[in-house]
Each structure stands twice: as C-alpha cells, then as structure tokens.
Enzyme design. Sequence first.
Site, PDB file in Angstrom:
ATOM      1  N   CYS A 127       0.743  -1.057   0.093  1.00  0.00           N
ATOM      2  CA  CYS A 127      -0.084   0.019  -0.096  1.00  0.00           C
ATOM      3  C   CYS A 127       0.757   1.314   0.004  1.00  0.00           C
ATOM      4  O   CYS A 127       1.852   1.574  -0.916  1.00  0.00           O
ATOM      5  CB  CYS A 127      -1.032  -0.025   1.293  1.00  0.00           C
ATOM      6  SG  CYS A 127      -2.311   1.176   1.217  1.00  0.00           S
ATOM      7  N   ASP A 185      -8.715  -3.704  -7.158  1.00  0.00           N
ATOM      8  CA  ASP A 185      -8.303  -2.699  -6.135  1.00  0.00           C
ATOM      9  C   ASP A 185      -8.745  -1.202  -6.657  1.00  0.00           C
ATOM     10  O   ASP A 185      -7.936  -0.738  -7.834  1.00  0.00           O
ATOM     11  CB  ASP A 185      -6.790  -2.684  -6.035  1.00  0.00           C
ATOM     12  CG  ASP A 185      -6.062  -1.556  -4.939  1.00  0.00           C
ATOM     13  OD1 ASP A 185      -6.847  -0.600  -4.414  1.00  0.00           O
ATOM     14  OD2 ASP A 185      -4.965  -1.884  -4.509  1.00  0.00           O
ATOM     15  N   HIS A 216      -7.806  -4.390  -2.719  1.00  0.00           N
ATOM     16  CA  HIS A 216      -6.601  -3.964  -2.116  1.00  0.00           C
ATOM     17  C   HIS A 216      -6.346  -4.621  -0.636  1.00  0.00           C
ATOM     18  O   HIS A 216      -7.301  -5.152  -0.093  1.00  0.00           O
ATOM     19  CB  HIS A 216      -7.016  -2.319  -1.853  1.00  0.00           C
ATOM     20  CG  HIS A 216      -5.892  -1.546  -1.161  1.00  0.00           C
ATOM     21  ND1 HIS A 216      -4.826  -1.101  -1.953  1.00  0.00           N
ATOM     22  CD2 HIS A 216      -5.706  -1.086  -0.175  1.00  0.00           C
ATOM     23  CE1 HIS A 216      -3.998  -0.567  -1.293  1.00  0.00           C
ATOM     24  NE2 HIS A 216      -4.478  -0.383  -0.056  1.00  0.00           N
TER      25      HIS A 216
END
Length: 249
Positions: A127, A185, A216
């Site tokens: 991330c 995502d 995600h």
Amino acid sequence: MILRSDEHEDVPTGDGGVMRTHLFRPALPGRFPGLVLFSEIYQVTAPIRRLAAYIAGHGFVVAVPEVYHEYEAPGTVLAYDQPGTDRGNALKITKPVAGFDADAALVLDLLARHPACTGRLGSVGVCLGGHLALRAAFDPRVGAAALFYPTDVHSGTLGAGKQDDSLARLGELSGETLFVWGRQDPHVPFPGREAIRARLEAVEARYEWHEVNAAHAFLRDEGPRYDPALFAQATGWMFALFARTLAQR
C-alpha cells in the site's frame, strides 16, 4: 528459522527526533541480506509484524520503520478503523516526500552496518509502503524491490502538496522490481496500472508484473480481503526475486 523479533532501534533523525525501527532476523549465526519493509498507513501493526517475521524466517534481516515518527510517539499503531484510516491518510499528505526519502536512507544505513547483514539490500512494501519501497529503490544500494499494490504512484499524490515525482523517476531504478496488483483494487484502477507499466517500458526498466483477482490489501492477514492462497503465491514471487538478486555470489 527461529527468529529474533523483539528488537528495535531508535534511529536519530535530522529534526532532532528518532525513528523507531523494528528489527526481525534469524536467531542463527551468520549474515543475511537486509530488507527494509515499509508498512501501510497504520504503521507497524500486528499484520505487518507477522509479515516481517515471515520474511525474516526465510533468511533476511528485516527493518520496519515507523513512517509517521515526526507526528506520532514511538510505538504508536493506528487502528484498522475509520479514525485510524483518517489519521493515516491525513499524515500521508502532511509529511513531505523528502522526509519519506530521508527515512529510507537512514534505514538502509542501519541495515548496511548491522552485524547480521551481508550489505546486500532490498526493499518491500504494501500500500503506502509499496510506494515508499519504490522510492527507496532509487537508492543505488537497493538491488531489488518487491512492491505490493503501491498507491499514489500513478496519480503523483504522495506527500505534502500531493506532487511527488515517482513516476517521472522510474528511469533511476538500477535494481530489479516486482509489482503485484489486485485487479479489483479501487486505489489503483486499470488506467493507473497501465500508466505505470507504460513508463516502466519507456525507461527500459527491469521489472516483473503480476495482476491477480483480488481487492486492495489482500496480503493483510486480518479482515475480509485477506486471500491466503494469493499471499503464498505473491510472497513466493518476492522470495524468488530476492534469491536471484540478493543472494551472495
């Protein structure tokens, strides 16, 4: 491998503070490649600690810095809830990009001098941390980087002012990179992924690219998006990369 996972070092920073950096390493004699692992916006949570331990158990010294050390007390962990998410996202665009880059250099210095490290270095991130691991790989000491769903690269919105230059600097990558994306995502949609890949091709980067059917944060072993089978597959790609690039020859 049996691990040491109870160590940390408070690294002095240029502003007079410290950046707490958590260390995970095999509890065996010998020296191992070093990896800096950059976390999500929540800092060094329990899933991040488990990921660090998992990686270290494959024969690496892993250093995990607290990315918001200028704004939070050492040891602070943000919760996986709305207030924690709001705080993490706010700090992501409060901290200058130069501060993130300075942190990366300090952690690489720490690993390079660590007595259990061979001096061969790589970066890993998820991330926000995927983007930070990418920027860390602009340092020529980084021989390889594993980047899991790195956010904000395509949009150039990391840091204060939301005007980072990561996409433009992809030609500075000297090591090999691994990109792993979830096709579902929403943070990095298809046009964003295509923009990153087009830039990698334009600069003739050495990279590996995987898109999987996942949302995600599918590596986070907590919550509804965790996919254990994809975790095993994706980390397998990472270990293959590091075995090829960071092993002693």
